[in-house]
Design a protein around this motif. Sequence first.
Motif, PDB file in Angstrom:
ATOM      1  N   ALA A  80     -52.186 109.381 107.392  1.00 37.25           N
ATOM      2  CA  ALA A  80     -53.320 110.088 108.267  1.00 37.25           C
ATOM      3  C   ALA A  80     -54.552 109.597 107.680  1.00 37.25           C
ATOM      4  O   ALA A  80     -55.897 109.212 108.361  1.00 37.25           O
ATOM      5  CB  ALA A  80     -53.131 111.513 108.153  1.00 37.25           C
ATOM      6  N   PHE A  81     -54.657 109.088 106.255  1.00 34.78           N
ATOM      7  CA  PHE A  81     -55.712 108.602 105.670  1.00 34.78           C
ATOM      8  C   PHE A  81     -56.183 107.476 106.160  1.00 34.78           C
ATOM      9  O   PHE A  81     -57.239 106.866 106.627  1.00 34.78           O
ATOM     10  CB  PHE A  81     -55.775 108.539 104.177  1.00 34.78           C
ATOM     11  N   ILE A  82     -55.344 106.431 106.358  1.00 34.65           N
ATOM     12  CA  ILE A  82     -55.186 105.166 106.800  1.00 34.65           C
ATOM     13  C   ILE A  82     -55.626 104.923 108.130  1.00 34.65           C
ATOM     14  O   ILE A  82     -56.424 104.281 108.886  1.00 34.65           O
ATOM     15  CB  ILE A  82     -54.086 104.213 106.742  1.00 34.65           C
ATOM     16  N   ASP A  83     -55.264 106.056 109.180  1.00 39.38           N
ATOM     17  CA  ASP A  83     -55.281 106.242 110.613  1.00 39.38           C
ATOM     18  C   ASP A  83     -56.880 106.435 110.772  1.00 39.38           C
ATOM     19  O   ASP A  83     -57.442 106.169 111.628  1.00 39.38           O
ATOM     20  CB  ASP A  83     -54.436 107.243 111.066  1.00 39.38           C
ATOM     21  N   VAL A  84     -57.240 107.397 109.924  1.00 36.52           N
ATOM     22  CA  VAL A  84     -58.838 107.858 110.169  1.00 36.52           C
ATOM     23  C   VAL A  84     -59.591 106.750 109.753  1.00 36.52           C
ATOM     24  O   VAL A  84     -60.633 106.489 110.684  1.00 36.52           O
ATOM     25  CB  VAL A  84     -59.124 108.990 109.155  1.00 36.52           C
ATOM     26  N   GLN A  85     -59.345 105.775 108.832  1.00 37.89           N
ATOM     27  CA  GLN A  85     -60.199 104.656 108.656  1.00 37.89           C
ATOM     28  C   GLN A  85     -60.231 103.878 109.645  1.00 37.89           C
ATOM     29  O   GLN A  85     -61.064 103.134 110.055  1.00 37.89           O
ATOM     30  CB  GLN A  85     -59.730 103.932 107.392  1.00 37.89           C
ATOM     31  N   GLY A  86     -59.193 103.529 110.310  1.00 35.00           N
ATOM     32  CA  GLY A  86     -58.887 102.570 111.472  1.00 35.00           C
ATOM     33  C   GLY A  86     -59.797 103.153 112.739  1.00 35.00           C
ATOM     34  O   GLY A  86     -60.354 102.429 113.213  1.00 35.00           O
ATOM     35  N   ASN A  87     -59.560 104.404 112.791  1.00 39.15           N
ATOM     36  CA  ASN A  87     -60.214 105.153 114.073  1.00 39.15           C
ATOM     37  C   ASN A  87     -61.885 104.857 113.809  1.00 39.15           C
ATOM     38  O   ASN A  87     -62.728 104.499 114.704  1.00 39.15           O
ATOM     39  CB  ASN A  87     -60.072 106.543 114.213  1.00 39.15           C
ATOM     40  N   TYR A  88     -62.280 105.125 112.514  1.00 42.91           N
ATOM     41  CA  TYR A  88     -63.784 104.983 112.082  1.00 42.91           C
ATOM     42  C   TYR A  88     -64.265 103.738 112.358  1.00 42.91           C
ATOM     43  O   TYR A  88     -65.392 103.411 112.990  1.00 42.91           O
ATOM     44  CB  TYR A  88     -63.882 105.280 110.795  1.00 42.91           C
ATOM     45  N   LYS A 186     -38.255 107.237 113.595  1.00 39.52           N
ATOM     46  CA  LYS A 186     -37.036 106.726 113.677  1.00 39.52           C
ATOM     47  C   LYS A 186     -36.046 107.387 112.382  1.00 39.52           C
ATOM     48  O   LYS A 186     -34.915 107.503 112.728  1.00 39.52           O
ATOM     49  CB  LYS A 186     -36.643 105.127 113.278  1.00 39.52           C
ATOM     50  N   LYS A 187     -36.623 107.859 111.245  1.00 39.71           N
ATOM     51  CA  LYS A 187     -35.882 108.753 110.319  1.00 39.71           C
ATOM     52  C   LYS A 187     -36.173 110.389 110.451  1.00 39.71           C
ATOM     53  O   LYS A 187     -35.101 110.813 110.117  1.00 39.71           O
ATOM     54  CB  LYS A 187     -36.479 108.562 108.905  1.00 39.71           C
ATOM     55  N   ASN A 188     -37.053 110.854 111.570  1.00 41.51           N
ATOM     56  CA  ASN A 188     -37.199 111.860 111.625  1.00 41.51           C
ATOM     57  C   ASN A 188     -37.496 112.221 113.044  1.00 41.51           C
ATOM     58  O   ASN A 188     -37.422 111.548 114.060  1.00 41.51           O
ATOM     59  CB  ASN A 188     -38.433 112.220 110.917  1.00 41.51           C
ATOM     60  N   ASP A 189     -37.983 113.475 113.402  1.00 38.39           N
ATOM     61  CA  ASP A 189     -38.128 113.649 115.032  1.00 38.39           C
ATOM     62  C   ASP A 189     -39.752 113.425 115.017  1.00 38.39           C
ATOM     63  O   ASP A 189     -40.606 113.472 114.086  1.00 38.39           O
ATOM     64  CB  ASP A 189     -37.799 115.005 115.297  1.00 38.39           C
ATOM     65  N   ARG A 190     -40.124 113.664 116.737  1.00 30.34           N
ATOM     66  CA  ARG A 190     -41.581 113.267 116.911  1.00 30.34           C
ATOM     67  C   ARG A 190     -42.647 114.595 116.429  1.00 30.34           C
ATOM     68  O   ARG A 190     -43.687 114.153 116.102  1.00 30.34           O
ATOM     69  CB  ARG A 190     -41.694 112.761 118.395  1.00 30.34           C
ATOM     70  N   VAL A 191     -41.978 115.616 116.559  1.00 27.48           N
ATOM     71  CA  VAL A 191     -42.995 116.796 116.537  1.00 27.48           C
ATOM     72  C   VAL A 191     -43.585 117.087 115.075  1.00 27.48           C
ATOM     73  O   VAL A 191     -44.660 117.165 114.726  1.00 27.48           O
ATOM     74  CB  VAL A 191     -42.076 118.080 116.816  1.00 27.48           C
ATOM     75  N   GLU A 192     -42.428 116.685 114.162  1.00 32.16           N
ATOM     76  CA  GLU A 192     -43.234 116.573 112.694  1.00 32.16           C
ATOM     77  C   GLU A 192     -44.077 115.862 112.410  1.00 32.16           C
ATOM     78  O   GLU A 192     -45.024 116.073 111.723  1.00 32.16           O
ATOM     79  CB  GLU A 192     -41.951 116.526 111.718  1.00 32.16           C
ATOM     80  N   LEU A 193     -43.814 114.585 112.954  1.00 36.56           N
ATOM     81  CA  LEU A 193     -44.763 113.280 112.604  1.00 36.56           C
ATOM     82  C   LEU A 193     -46.077 113.753 113.250  1.00 36.56           C
ATOM     83  O   LEU A 193     -47.109 113.602 112.468  1.00 36.56           O
ATOM     84  CB  LEU A 193     -44.353 112.045 113.474  1.00 36.56           C
ATOM     85  N   VAL A 194     -46.167 114.135 114.488  1.00 40.50           N
ATOM     86  CA  VAL A 194     -47.633 114.513 115.199  1.00 40.50           C
ATOM     87  C   VAL A 194     -48.054 115.307 114.461  1.00 40.50           C
ATOM     88  O   VAL A 194     -49.524 115.531 114.233  1.00 40.50           O
ATOM     89  CB  VAL A 194     -47.412 114.538 116.679  1.00 40.50           C
ATOM     90  N   ALA A 195     -47.480 116.641 114.179  1.00 45.55           N
ATOM     91  CA  ALA A 195     -47.910 117.764 113.650  1.00 45.55           C
ATOM     92  C   ALA A 195     -48.586 117.514 112.357  1.00 45.55           C
ATOM     93  O   ALA A 195     -49.691 117.918 111.929  1.00 45.55           O
ATOM     94  CB  ALA A 195     -47.015 118.913 113.519  1.00 45.55           C
ATOM     95  N   MET A 196     -47.914 116.888 111.388  1.00 47.88           N
ATOM     96  CA  MET A 196     -48.398 116.558 110.125  1.00 47.88           C
ATOM     97  C   MET A 196     -49.418 115.250 110.006  1.00 47.88           C
ATOM     98  O   MET A 196     -50.585 115.537 109.399  1.00 47.88           O
ATOM     99  CB  MET A 196     -47.220 116.026 109.211  1.00 47.88           C
ATOM    100  N   LEU A 197     -49.673 114.527 111.275  1.00 49.12           N
ATOM    101  CA  LEU A 197     -50.461 113.507 111.252  1.00 49.12           C
ATOM    102  C   LEU A 197     -51.889 114.284 111.708  1.00 49.12           C
ATOM    103  O   LEU A 197     -52.903 113.935 111.000  1.00 49.12           O
ATOM    104  CB  LEU A 197     -50.079 112.644 112.208  1.00 49.12           C
TER     105      LEU A 197
END
Length: 348
Positions: A80-88, A186-197
């Motif tokens: 999430a930290f790296i994603d925020v910097q990319g969006n910025y 690929k190791k987990n499900d989509r919901v957990e990824l999007v929720a935690m992100l």
Amino acid sequence: MEIKTKNARGLLLVLFLGQLVAFSLAAGNFASSLVANLGVNAPLTQSFFVYLLLTLVYVPILFHRRQKPRIPWYWYLAIAFIDVQGNYLFVEAYQYSSITSITLLDCWTIVWVIILTWYVLGTRYSFWQFLGAGTCVAGLCLVLLSDARSPDVQDPGKIPLLGDALVIAGTVCYAFTNIGQEYCVKKNDRVELVAMLGLCGVLVTGVQIFLFERKNLEAVAWSPTMISLFAGYAAATFMFYNITPFVLKMSGSTLFNLSLLTSDMWAVAIRVFLYQQQVNWLYYLAFAVVAIGLIIYSLNESSSGDGRAESTEAVALYQQLPSEDNSKGSCSNLDGQERKQQEEAHIC
């Protein structure tokens, strides 16, 4: 024939979802460009509403499952930290460059993704896939050449090359987040990824807004037009984050980023028909070159995926044979001994 039909359907589905992602990306870019043209510089705030929307939708679903996260929370925080910097960096680039340059140059993510997937995930690419990606990069170089030779005459205050540099830096961040999201989904499900992100993104953007963007927010005139632009950006990017895990799980980071190249067509249309601005002829040439690279890569994606699947199955089968239960081995030895004893008795 059935396998080829399944592969063709899967490829068409991936390309269709990729176009939905490209459309949502173009809509978000359009909203960001309008916000920048109105003199508002609040990239972190724009991202904050996106992560907040993801949190409100997916975190309750995650809590309803009542299960612990399968991946440690600090990995999601890092993504999430790296994603925020990319969006910025991407949203900030609209202060200096045009929507056409930004949407074309975001394809530099492909280069970094290929490098990272090669060394981190062990993905192997064929010669034709490298050729397709290299063709896309050649098209992006034409964009840089166009921006260097012809500054934006519609707005002399803009610095196209500075905006290009911000976009390229943002693509490095996006490459890391794409690889991280591909690994997690690929190791987990989509919901957990999007929720935690979304949850970690709210925390990161909230802290950075408090530290760096408070003065910019105080200067914003919150008119109905401005609120609708922020809401439009949040809705388009929310759609982007919803579909992205599907494409990453089905195809991987490289084809995902290659599919986003069609958003450039929407960017050119927005600049010509809505902004009434002329587009340098090199943009059209660059888009054509990039489209050819996408076709070359996507046509060889399915064959490469089949080769990887076959090799994986072969390795699994090879590993399974010697690791059969010892009981089976012992039973076969006993059967052999019994047959030998019967033969000796028969001879006697």
